[in-house]
Design a protein around this motif. Structure first.
Motif, short mmCIF file in Angstrom:
data_model
loop_
_atom_site.label_atom_id
_atom_site.label_comp_id
_atom_site.label_asym_id
_atom_site.label_seq_id
_atom_site.Cartn_x
_atom_site.Cartn_y
_atom_site.Cartn_z
N ASN A 156 -3.86 -15.45 -0.72
CA ASN A 156 -4.44 -14.18 -0.29
C ASN A 156 -3.34 -13.12 -0.30
O ASN A 156 -2.28 -13.32 0.28
CB ASN A 156 -5.00 -14.31 1.13
CG ASN A 156 -6.15 -15.31 1.19
OD1 ASN A 156 -7.03 -15.29 0.34
ND2 ASN A 156 -6.13 -16.17 2.19
N ASP B 271 0.83 -1.20 0.00
CA ASP B 271 0.00 0.00 0.00
C ASP B 271 0.86 1.26 0.00
O ASP B 271 0.49 2.29 -0.58
CB ASP B 271 -0.93 0.00 1.22
CG ASP B 271 -0.19 -0.12 2.54
OD1 ASP B 271 0.73 -0.97 2.64
OD2 ASP B 271 -0.51 0.63 3.48
N ASN C 3 -3.61 -5.27 -6.89
CA ASN C 3 -4.58 -5.09 -7.99
C ASN C 3 -4.67 -3.63 -8.40
O ASN C 3 -4.76 -3.31 -9.59
CB ASN C 3 -5.95 -5.61 -7.57
CG ASN C 3 -6.00 -7.12 -7.49
OD1 ASN C 3 -5.26 -7.81 -8.18
ND2 ASN C 3 -6.87 -7.64 -6.64
N LEU C 4 -4.64 -2.75 -7.41
CA LEU C 4 -4.73 -1.32 -7.72
C LEU C 4 -3.51 -0.83 -8.48
O LEU C 4 -3.62 -0.04 -9.42
CB LEU C 4 -4.90 -0.53 -6.41
CG LEU C 4 -6.21 -0.75 -5.67
CD1 LEU C 4 -6.18 -0.05 -4.31
CD2 LEU C 4 -7.39 -0.25 -6.50
N ASP D 108 -4.89 -5.93 -1.36
CA ASP D 108 -5.60 -5.34 -2.50
C ASP D 108 -4.73 -4.35 -3.27
O ASP D 108 -5.01 -4.07 -4.45
CB ASP D 108 -6.86 -4.62 -2.02
CG ASP D 108 -7.89 -5.57 -1.43
OD1 ASP D 108 -7.85 -6.77 -1.80
OD2 ASP D 108 -8.72 -5.12 -0.62
#
Length: 373
Positions: free
Chosen positions: A237, A210, A243-244, A240
């Motif tokens: 897992n 992130d 993907n961004l 996220d």
């Protein structure tokens, strides 16, 4: 017949209880680089972490190799050394080295794990049971000793005097080596207009993807062009943020995902301009060291083990609790470095050809032949 007795190569039993990528690499490298010793290796697959770190001594209970005699025992930090020596009393008399790839006192909490003191207890008891404790970085050693001290302060009674001091006295730093073949003279100048940025870490939360996303967004908003490779071991897992990043910077991507071929990965290290870390957890930082050896400029936060080998001018201010401020600091520093690229900083002391001598000395010392310094 010769009157000379045959040469006896000391017999070493090497135990890796959670044989993840870096652990496997280290043990294979150690065995290959130390032919003066006779090696026997036991390794368990890297899955079911909680069971593996607590149950490995039971898993190996009937293992014939543990019933045999050895001149030296070397175990990784996941091995429950205290239980192992209890189950096999003859091993209590065998000189033992514990190699700490990581320590559970400094491992960040993902928020998804069941809270338990067991992994910390295993690390602590194993360190007490070993004759020598080796760490792959100064930061790993110091965070272990500090974390163990804070942990013991919470214990109500019955602690022996000077436990942390005794652990400190038998603790030494011997990093995981970087193969000599990775040390290359850079054949091209840094692309300062459109640098090839490399993020080469495990795709997990503790590597803070992130923060990489925020860094890329900040660079893009400032008008800084770049190409991007995001590679490393992937899991079912994953955060996220990956993907961004892929959606937002698809057109800038050179490589994405895990590279199956080691040769392809080595070529990428030699082709990239800047190796980036955004990690909140890294006990040594092999991926950054490999990239630096191959001629990349490092860009890392000023924390963890990075100050041990990344020049201060290439470490951005660490804001572990403020990702926005840290992204600004990282982007600002990168743009400065692109305006005036620093001289190459090659981590020569981490070469295998250098460190194999230190490993030989440490092993020989534990066998009673030399003194560890």
């Amino acid at each position: 017949m010769s009157s000379h007795l045959p040469y006896h190569r000391p017999r070493i039993l090497l135990l890796s209880a959670y044989d993840a990528g870096s652990h496997q690499r280290w043990r294979e490298q150690l065995v290959a680089s130390q032919p003066d010793f006779h090696w026997e290796v036991l390794a368990l697959p890297p899955r079911f972490f909680r069971w593996r770190i607590r149950g490995n001594a039971l898993t190996w209970l009937q293992e014939p190799a543990l019933k045999a005699s050895h001149d030296l025992l070397i175990a990784t930090s996941m091995v429950d050394l205290a239980s192992l020596k209890g189950f096999h009393p003859h091993l209590a008399l065998t000189p033992t080295i514990l190699y700490m790839h990581e320590n559970q006192f400094a491992y960040p909490d993902s928020g998804r794990q069941h809270a338990s003191a067991d992994p910390k207890i295993v690390n602590l008891y194993s360190a007490v049971a070993a004759d020598l404790v080796l760490f792959n970085s100064v930061w790993n050693r110091d965070s272990f000793l500090e974390g163990a001290g804070q942990f013991l302060e919470k214990i109500p009674d019955g602690l022996p005097d000077g436990l942390i001091s005794s652990l400190r006295e038998k603790s030494h730093v011997v990093p995981v080596p970087i193969e000599d073949r990775l040390f290359l003279e850079r054949s091209t100048a840094f692309n300062v207009q459109c640098p090839h940025l490399l993020w080469n870490h495990r795709w997990e939360y503790d590597k803070a993807p992130d923060r990489l996303l925020r860094l890329l967004d900040t660079l893009s908003a400032a008008g800084q062009d770049f190409r991007l490779s995001v590679v490393g071991e992937q899991f079912r897992n994953q955060p996220d943020a990956f993907n961004l990043i892929h959606e937002r910077y698809r057109e800038r991507i050179v490589h994405w995902g895990f590279l199956e071929s080691r040769a392809d990965y080595d070529r990428l290290l030699a082709e990239a301009d800047v190796a980036i870390s955004t990690a909140l957890h890294d006990f040594q930082g092999l991926s950054v060291l490999e990239a630096m050896a191959s001629g990349c400029m490092a860009l890392t936060p000023d924390r963890l083990a990075y100050p041990e080998y990344v020049p201060a001018k290439q470490r951005y201010t660490s804001y572990p609790d403020d990702p926005v401020a840290e992204a600004d600091a990282a982007a600002g520093l990168l743009r400065q470095l692109l305006q005036q690229p620093p001289e190459s900083c090659v981590p020569q002391a981490w070469r295998l050809s250098e460190l194999q001598k230190k490993y030989y000395k440490v092993i020989s010392a534990t066998l009673g032949q030399l003194t560890v310094s």
